[in-house]
Write a protein that holds these residues in place. Structure first.
Motif, PDB file in Angstrom:
ATOM      1  N   TYR A  98       7.865  -7.351  -2.164  1.00  0.00           N
ATOM      2  CA  TYR A  98       7.164  -6.926  -0.984  1.00  0.00           C
ATOM      3  C   TYR A  98       5.720  -7.623  -0.850  1.00  0.00           C
ATOM      4  O   TYR A  98       5.219  -7.606  -1.824  1.00  0.00           O
ATOM      5  N   GLU A  99       5.186  -7.706   0.374  1.00  0.00           N
ATOM      6  CA  GLU A  99       3.995  -8.488   0.655  1.00  0.00           C
ATOM      7  C   GLU A  99       3.073  -7.065   1.318  1.00  0.00           C
ATOM      8  O   GLU A  99       3.618  -6.395   2.236  1.00  0.00           O
ATOM      9  N   THR A 100       2.003  -6.814   0.643  1.00  0.00           N
ATOM     10  CA  THR A 100       1.164  -5.730   1.233  1.00  0.00           C
ATOM     11  C   THR A 100       0.282  -6.543   2.133  1.00  0.00           C
ATOM     12  O   THR A 100      -0.562  -7.600   2.060  1.00  0.00           O
ATOM     13  N   ARG A 104      -4.190  -2.740   3.642  1.00  0.00           N
ATOM     14  CA  ARG A 104      -3.868  -2.150   2.710  1.00  0.00           C
ATOM     15  C   ARG A 104      -4.561  -2.604   1.346  1.00  0.00           C
ATOM     16  O   ARG A 104      -5.078  -1.925   0.433  1.00  0.00           O
ATOM     17  N   LEU A 105      -4.640  -3.822   1.236  1.00  0.00           N
ATOM     18  CA  LEU A 105      -5.246  -4.651   0.125  1.00  0.00           C
ATOM     19  C   LEU A 105      -6.731  -4.158   0.054  1.00  0.00           C
ATOM     20  O   LEU A 105      -7.507  -3.970  -0.931  1.00  0.00           O
ATOM     21  N   VAL A 106      -7.440  -4.295   1.057  1.00  0.00           N
ATOM     22  CA  VAL A 106      -8.796  -3.814   1.253  1.00  0.00           C
ATOM     23  C   VAL A 106      -8.971  -2.483   0.817  1.00  0.00           C
ATOM     24  O   VAL A 106      -9.831  -1.817   0.068  1.00  0.00           O
ATOM     25  N   ARG A 107      -8.118  -1.492   1.291  1.00  0.00           N
ATOM     26  CA  ARG A 107      -8.312   0.083   1.104  1.00  0.00           C
ATOM     27  C   ARG A 107      -8.014   0.200  -0.440  1.00  0.00           C
ATOM     28  O   ARG A 107      -8.850   0.977  -1.134  1.00  0.00           O
ATOM     29  N   ILE A 108      -6.998  -0.302  -0.920  1.00  0.00           N
ATOM     30  CA  ILE A 108      -6.874  -0.312  -2.378  1.00  0.00           C
ATOM     31  C   ILE A 108      -7.820  -0.835  -3.280  1.00  0.00           C
ATOM     32  O   ILE A 108      -8.174  -0.256  -4.291  1.00  0.00           O
ATOM     33  N   ALA A 109      -8.651  -1.757  -2.699  1.00  0.00           N
ATOM     34  CA  ALA A 109      -9.510  -2.492  -3.464  1.00  0.00           C
ATOM     35  C   ALA A 109     -10.807  -1.453  -3.355  1.00  0.00           C
ATOM     36  O   ALA A 109     -11.521  -1.284  -4.512  1.00  0.00           O
ATOM     37  N   SER A 160      -4.260   9.068   0.385  1.00  0.00           N
ATOM     38  CA  SER A 160      -4.241  10.561   1.165  1.00  0.00           C
ATOM     39  C   SER A 160      -4.379  10.378   2.754  1.00  0.00           C
ATOM     40  O   SER A 160      -5.567   9.311   2.964  1.00  0.00           O
ATOM     41  N   ALA A 161      -3.844  11.204   3.600  1.00  0.00           N
ATOM     42  CA  ALA A 161      -4.169  10.942   5.013  1.00  0.00           C
ATOM     43  C   ALA A 161      -5.685  11.313   5.299  1.00  0.00           C
ATOM     44  O   ALA A 161      -6.325  10.857   6.251  1.00  0.00           O
ATOM     45  N   ALA A 162      -6.315  12.093   4.411  1.00  0.00           N
ATOM     46  CA  ALA A 162      -7.730  12.476   4.665  1.00  0.00           C
ATOM     47  C   ALA A 162      -8.678  11.045   4.767  1.00  0.00           C
ATOM     48  O   ALA A 162      -9.673  11.267   5.022  1.00  0.00           O
ATOM     49  N   PHE A 163      -8.123  10.132   4.066  1.00  0.00           N
ATOM     50  CA  PHE A 163      -8.959   8.767   4.003  1.00  0.00           C
ATOM     51  C   PHE A 163      -8.548   7.675   4.917  1.00  0.00           C
ATOM     52  O   PHE A 163      -8.638   6.569   4.671  1.00  0.00           O
ATOM     53  N   ALA A 164      -7.755   7.942   5.765  1.00  0.00           N
ATOM     54  CA  ALA A 164      -7.143   6.969   6.580  1.00  0.00           C
ATOM     55  C   ALA A 164      -8.311   6.113   7.316  1.00  0.00           C
ATOM     56  O   ALA A 164      -7.989   5.129   7.714  1.00  0.00           O
ATOM     57  N   PHE A 165      -9.332   6.488   7.159  1.00  0.00           N
ATOM     58  CA  PHE A 165     -10.834   6.051   8.005  1.00  0.00           C
ATOM     59  C   PHE A 165     -11.015   4.844   7.118  1.00  0.00           C
ATOM     60  O   PHE A 165     -11.389   3.728   7.531  1.00  0.00           O
ATOM     61  N   VAL A 166     -10.542   4.703   5.941  1.00  0.00           N
ATOM     62  CA  VAL A 166     -10.835   3.459   5.043  1.00  0.00           C
ATOM     63  C   VAL A 166      -9.858   2.334   5.359  1.00  0.00           C
ATOM     64  O   VAL A 166     -10.345   1.288   5.029  1.00  0.00           O
ATOM     65  N   GLY A 167      -8.459   2.465   5.892  1.00  0.00           N
ATOM     66  CA  GLY A 167      -7.710   1.628   6.078  1.00  0.00           C
ATOM     67  C   GLY A 167      -6.536   2.021   6.517  1.00  0.00           C
ATOM     68  O   GLY A 167      -6.001   3.269   6.480  1.00  0.00           O
ATOM     69  N   PRO A 168      -5.272   1.024   6.799  1.00  0.00           N
ATOM     70  CA  PRO A 168      -4.041   1.465   7.107  1.00  0.00           C
ATOM     71  C   PRO A 168      -3.320   2.312   6.144  1.00  0.00           C
ATOM     72  O   PRO A 168      -3.451   2.143   4.703  1.00  0.00           O
ATOM     73  N   GLU A 169      -2.446   3.518   6.500  1.00  0.00           N
ATOM     74  CA  GLU A 169      -1.989   4.289   5.548  1.00  0.00           C
ATOM     75  C   GLU A 169      -0.642   3.468   5.114  1.00  0.00           C
ATOM     76  O   GLU A 169       0.135   2.782   5.462  1.00  0.00           O
ATOM     77  N   ASP A 170      -0.107   4.432   3.900  1.00  0.00           N
ATOM     78  CA  ASP A 170       1.165   3.812   3.332  1.00  0.00           C
ATOM     79  C   ASP A 170       2.242   4.861   3.606  1.00  0.00           C
ATOM     80  O   ASP A 170       2.014   5.972   3.274  1.00  0.00           O
ATOM     81  N   GLY A 171       3.060   4.611   4.652  1.00  0.00           N
ATOM     82  CA  GLY A 171       4.118   5.620   5.194  1.00  0.00           C
ATOM     83  C   GLY A 171       4.836   6.174   4.064  1.00  0.00           C
ATOM     84  O   GLY A 171       5.421   7.311   3.950  1.00  0.00           O
ATOM     85  N   PHE A 172       5.307   5.312   2.977  1.00  0.00           N
ATOM     86  CA  PHE A 172       6.301   5.927   1.995  1.00  0.00           C
ATOM     87  C   PHE A 172       5.421   6.828   1.009  1.00  0.00           C
ATOM     88  O   PHE A 172       6.103   7.894   0.690  1.00  0.00           O
ATOM     89  N   ALA A 173       4.045   6.584   0.884  1.00  0.00           N
ATOM     90  CA  ALA A 173       3.374   7.447  -0.002  1.00  0.00           C
ATOM     91  C   ALA A 173       3.227   8.792   0.513  1.00  0.00           C
ATOM     92  O   ALA A 173       3.009   9.753  -0.203  1.00  0.00           O
ATOM     93  N   LEU A 174       2.960   8.798   1.983  1.00  0.00           N
ATOM     94  CA  LEU A 174       2.903  10.136   2.572  1.00  0.00           C
ATOM     95  C   LEU A 174       4.047  10.861   2.900  1.00  0.00           C
ATOM     96  O   LEU A 174       4.118  11.959   3.217  1.00  0.00           O
TER      97      LEU A 174
END
Length: 227
Positions: A98-100, A104-109, A160-174
């Protein structure tokens, strides 16, 4: 002032742990313990990342908090860079399927850097508080506190959905699923991931006391390095 060459083993060890963990976190642990599917909870990175605390504690024990913080900042830079660079490299070479997305990469970083820096600096602070007490108190209390903070910050900021302002969400994780894959209570998947990750960190914290004790004892028999 201590020569830079004296720090190189710690810098190299920290960089190795961070790079290896960012690679191994892409690969789930395949296995089953009863009804528990390990692949749903753990990656191999969970087993290597906690050794960053061992590196920090040994640097602190040998050279003090100032040097330990320098080592941590090296790890911080490596964590941020690897979080962005490693997944695309592994995908382009066919190691992961899979390609991220860039967002999402920025949010994870951001999550990785924030969690690493906060947890490691907390470890150093607590280590220094217990430095003069029984040999095991400083590393175990520092690592335990750091591990809890690291886990909370990384998984919350990443998923967490609470940090959605940081970057795109991961639907599977939620998505909700049976907690830890075992209980009737359902919760977002990332909460189960976080608890599984923390469980391994605490296990490694106990195991890491062995090399810490052996190395620290060896140092105690050698002349103290000049400051």
């Amino acid at each position: 002032m201590q020569r830079l060459s004296a720090y190189i083993p710690f810098v190299a060890a920290m960089a190795l742990v961070v790079v290896a963990s960012n690679i191994l976190v892409q690969f789930p642990v395949q296995g089953q313990i009863g009804a528990l599917s390990l692949a749903d909870l753990l990656t191999w990175g969970a087993f290597t990342y906690p050794f960053a605390f061992l590196v920090t504690d040994l640097a602190n024990r040998r050279y003090g908090p100032v040097v330990a913080r320098r080592i941590v900042f090296v790890g911080f830079m490596a964590a941020v860079i690897c979080s962005i660079v490693v997944p695309p490299l592994l995908y382009s070479h066919g190691y992961i399927e899979y390609e991220t997305a860039a967002g999402r990469l920025v949010r994870i970083a951001i999550a990785s850097g924030t969690a690493f820096l906060t947890a490691q600096l907390l470890d150093i602070t607590i280590f220094n508080k217990f430095r003069a007490q029984s040999w095991w108190r400083a590393p175990i209390f520092g690592t335990l506190a750091g591990s809890v903070v690291d886990t909370i910050l990384f998984f919350a900021i990443s998923f967490s959905a609470a940090f959605a302002f940081v970057g795109p969400e991961d639907g599977f994780a939620l998505e909700t699923a049976p907690f830890m894959g075992l209980f009737a209570t359902e919760a977002p998947r990332w909460l189960s991931w976080a608890l599984g990750d923390l469980s391994v960190k605490l296990l490694i914290a106990a195991v890491a006391l062995i090399p810490y004790r052996l190395i620290a004892t060896r140092w105690s028999l050698q002349p103290k390095p000049l400051s």
